[in-house]
Design an enzyme around this catalytic site. Sequence first.
Site, PDB file in Angstrom:
ATOM      1  N   ARG A   1      38.986  40.569  32.923  1.00  0.00           N
ATOM      2  CA  ARG A   1      38.331  41.847  33.214  1.00  0.00           C
ATOM      3  C   ARG A   1      36.828  41.664  33.059  1.00  0.00           C
ATOM      4  O   ARG A   1      36.370  41.260  31.989  1.00  0.00           O
ATOM      5  CB  ARG A   1      38.842  42.916  32.249  1.00  0.00           C
ATOM      6  CG  ARG A   1      38.089  44.219  32.334  1.00  0.00           C
ATOM      7  CD  ARG A   1      38.643  45.288  31.372  1.00  0.00           C
ATOM      8  NE  ARG A   1      37.850  46.485  31.498  1.00  0.00           N
ATOM      9  CZ  ARG A   1      37.155  47.048  30.499  1.00  0.00           C
ATOM     10  NH1 ARG A   1      37.192  46.544  29.284  1.00  0.00           N
ATOM     11  NH2 ARG A   1      36.428  48.120  30.720  1.00  0.00           N
TER      12      ARG A   1
ATOM     13  N   HIS B   1      30.089  49.599  33.425  1.00  0.00           N
ATOM     14  CA  HIS B   1      30.129  49.286  31.993  1.00  0.00           C
ATOM     15  C   HIS B   1      28.710  49.492  31.436  1.00  0.00           C
ATOM     16  O   HIS B   1      28.073  48.560  30.972  1.00  0.00           O
ATOM     17  CB  HIS B   1      30.656  47.877  31.759  1.00  0.00           C
ATOM     18  CG  HIS B   1      31.225  47.655  30.383  1.00  0.00           C
ATOM     19  ND1 HIS B   1      32.505  47.188  30.157  1.00  0.00           N
ATOM     20  CD2 HIS B   1      30.697  47.837  29.147  1.00  0.00           C
ATOM     21  CE1 HIS B   1      32.723  47.078  28.856  1.00  0.00           C
ATOM     22  NE2 HIS B   1      31.637  47.457  28.219  1.00  0.00           N
TER      23      HIS B   1
ATOM     24  N   GLU C   1      34.739  53.428  28.856  1.00  0.00           N
ATOM     25  CA  GLU C   1      34.438  54.225  27.662  1.00  0.00           C
ATOM     26  C   GLU C   1      33.395  55.323  27.897  1.00  0.00           C
ATOM     27  O   GLU C   1      32.323  55.316  27.291  1.00  0.00           O
ATOM     28  CB  GLU C   1      33.981  53.303  26.520  1.00  0.00           C
ATOM     29  CG  GLU C   1      35.049  52.306  26.101  1.00  0.00           C
ATOM     30  CD  GLU C   1      34.739  51.636  24.757  1.00  0.00           C
ATOM     31  OE1 GLU C   1      33.583  51.706  24.297  1.00  0.00           O
ATOM     32  OE2 GLU C   1      35.664  51.054  24.169  1.00  0.00           O
TER      33      GLU C   1
ATOM     34  N   ASN D   1      41.201  51.039  25.298  1.00  0.00           N
ATOM     35  CA  ASN D   1      40.447  50.193  24.369  1.00  0.00           C
ATOM     36  C   ASN D   1      40.664  50.739  22.966  1.00  0.00           C
ATOM     37  O   ASN D   1      40.583  51.954  22.759  1.00  0.00           O
ATOM     38  CB  ASN D   1      38.934  50.259  24.638  1.00  0.00           C
ATOM     39  CG  ASN D   1      38.532  49.595  25.950  1.00  0.00           C
ATOM     40  OD1 ASN D   1      39.381  49.063  26.664  1.00  0.00           O
ATOM     41  ND2 ASN D   1      37.239  49.626  26.256  1.00  0.00           N
TER      42      ASN D   1
ATOM     43  N   TYR E   1      39.951  49.641  18.629  1.00  0.00           N
ATOM     44  CA  TYR E   1      39.506  48.684  17.621  1.00  0.00           C
ATOM     45  C   TYR E   1      39.863  49.073  16.195  1.00  0.00           C
ATOM     46  O   TYR E   1      39.904  48.221  15.313  1.00  0.00           O
ATOM     47  CB  TYR E   1      37.979  48.502  17.710  1.00  0.00           C
ATOM     48  CG  TYR E   1      37.580  47.735  18.949  1.00  0.00           C
ATOM     49  CD1 TYR E   1      37.492  46.348  18.924  1.00  0.00           C
ATOM     50  CD2 TYR E   1      37.348  48.382  20.152  1.00  0.00           C
ATOM     51  CE1 TYR E   1      37.166  45.629  20.066  1.00  0.00           C
ATOM     52  CE2 TYR E   1      37.018  47.686  21.298  1.00  0.00           C
ATOM     53  CZ  TYR E   1      36.927  46.305  21.247  1.00  0.00           C
ATOM     54  OH  TYR E   1      36.618  45.588  22.367  1.00  0.00           O
TER      55      TYR E   1
ATOM     56  N   GLU F   1      40.879  46.505  26.281  1.00  0.00           N
ATOM     57  CA  GLU F   1      40.124  45.853  25.200  1.00  0.00           C
ATOM     58  C   GLU F   1      40.833  46.069  23.880  1.00  0.00           C
ATOM     59  O   GLU F   1      41.253  47.171  23.541  1.00  0.00           O
ATOM     60  CB  GLU F   1      38.715  46.442  25.026  1.00  0.00           C
ATOM     61  CG  GLU F   1      37.717  46.027  26.052  1.00  0.00           C
ATOM     62  CD  GLU F   1      36.329  46.613  25.774  1.00  0.00           C
ATOM     63  OE1 GLU F   1      35.939  46.749  24.601  1.00  0.00           O
ATOM     64  OE2 GLU F   1      35.660  46.962  26.750  1.00  0.00           O
TER      65      GLU F   1
END
Length: 447
Positions: free
Chosen positions: A77, A121, A166, A294, A296, A352
């Site tokens: 990606r 992005h 995002e 995504n 984290y 992600e």
Amino acid sequence: MPLLTFPDGFQWGAATAAYQIEGACREDNRGLSIWDTFTHQPGTIQDGATGDVACDHYHRMQEDVDLMAGLGLQAYRFSVSWSRVMPFGKGAINEKGLAFYDRLIDALLAKNIEPMLTLYHWDLPQSLQDLGGWANRSITDWFADYANLMFERYGDRVKKWVTLNEPYIFTDIGHRRGVMAPGIRDLAIYGRTIHHAHLAHGKAVQALRASGKGGEIGITNANSSYEPADDTPETAAAVELARDFDSRLFHGPVFGKGYPQSVLDYHDARNASLPIEEGDMAIIASPTDFLGTNLYSRSLIQASPGRGVGFAFAAPRLPLLPMGYEAAPHALGDFVRWVSKEYGYPKIYITENGVCDNTEPGPDGQVNDATRVELLGGFLKGLHGAINDGCDVRAFYQWSLYDNFEWAFGNTKRFGMVYTDFDSLKRIPKRSAAWYSEVIRRNGVEG
Ligand code: NOJ
């Protein structure tokens, strides 16, 4: 330990983004982006780094694709720098910039690595920012025109498209908190950017369908797994509110559920309304093919009645990673379960997930990034559990292939499975790279 096997056809990849890796910011007619402007303003970036050179991927593209192939990656990606292909964001196109991504896509396909292309992005052409950027409704058409150019040029070979990466982060941190480009702190502007980002996404989805090129398209959202700091009903309500201001704000409209009323009320009460016009919500809800996820970490939430949005972030309880958030490997599976249930079990690509682990090379030159290996194992275990529970997850793209420019943190945070020496630009595969190659080879992780 048993091997937790992923479904047949599950794809394993890695992710990057143009400004974070390419460098060559002033080469081959590339126009400037808001990140070029922002990083050159003193005091904006933690260590004063810029993306002027970054990983120098623009000049080392073939070497990097060989590296990916050596690791056994099945998918990659990446994002296109809008100002490289349209230096002013609209109007003139730059053939030299377009040729770079042609070469990249061909190099990937030659190694059997499937490209996934992110249209946006965060590196908005500066010329468009000068016209108001995401606060100007015309951006929804500028973006659709740019998307059309991408579909036209690459749609024969690229079959997976991400519209925006995002939007929560670039709208909020870029326009309300001012810590990322374009460095604006204004709630009214922020309100406008939220809606225009959604509308731009919807118009790009419609443009792909109209192009007749086929292929899949979806949005990639930033996520956290929201968890209550205690088990009172007030806290449970605060968790739902936290989800409104993040998860539901950016998934709801795309899945036809509209904006959360709590968010609309908050903005209306502060002269910062979302500029919704008739017909917009239907465009935004144009059916997508997958959800890009995504994640984290998790966020621990407590109630905060009467103040601001009505919820607050509670003190962390798990060990902290260098990014300042908690090491919470359970969060990926938990979030995927939540989002799947909330929106009717869509097809999900984990666009992600990864770990910030700043381990430097040892005396033998090897990088033993044990924390990354341990936490990634935990994330994947959780993801495997969510798939077993019926969530339709088809791919995992690790962030990131190699250490790169981490926005306002500059080069101080390392997310790569490959180490980047930012002086010599040498790439050194870390222990996690070998570990990930094994995960790919076995299509599974030890549980
Ligand atoms: C999210 C962003 O998409 C990416 O650009 C960033 O580097 C990683 N997370 C790590 O923070």
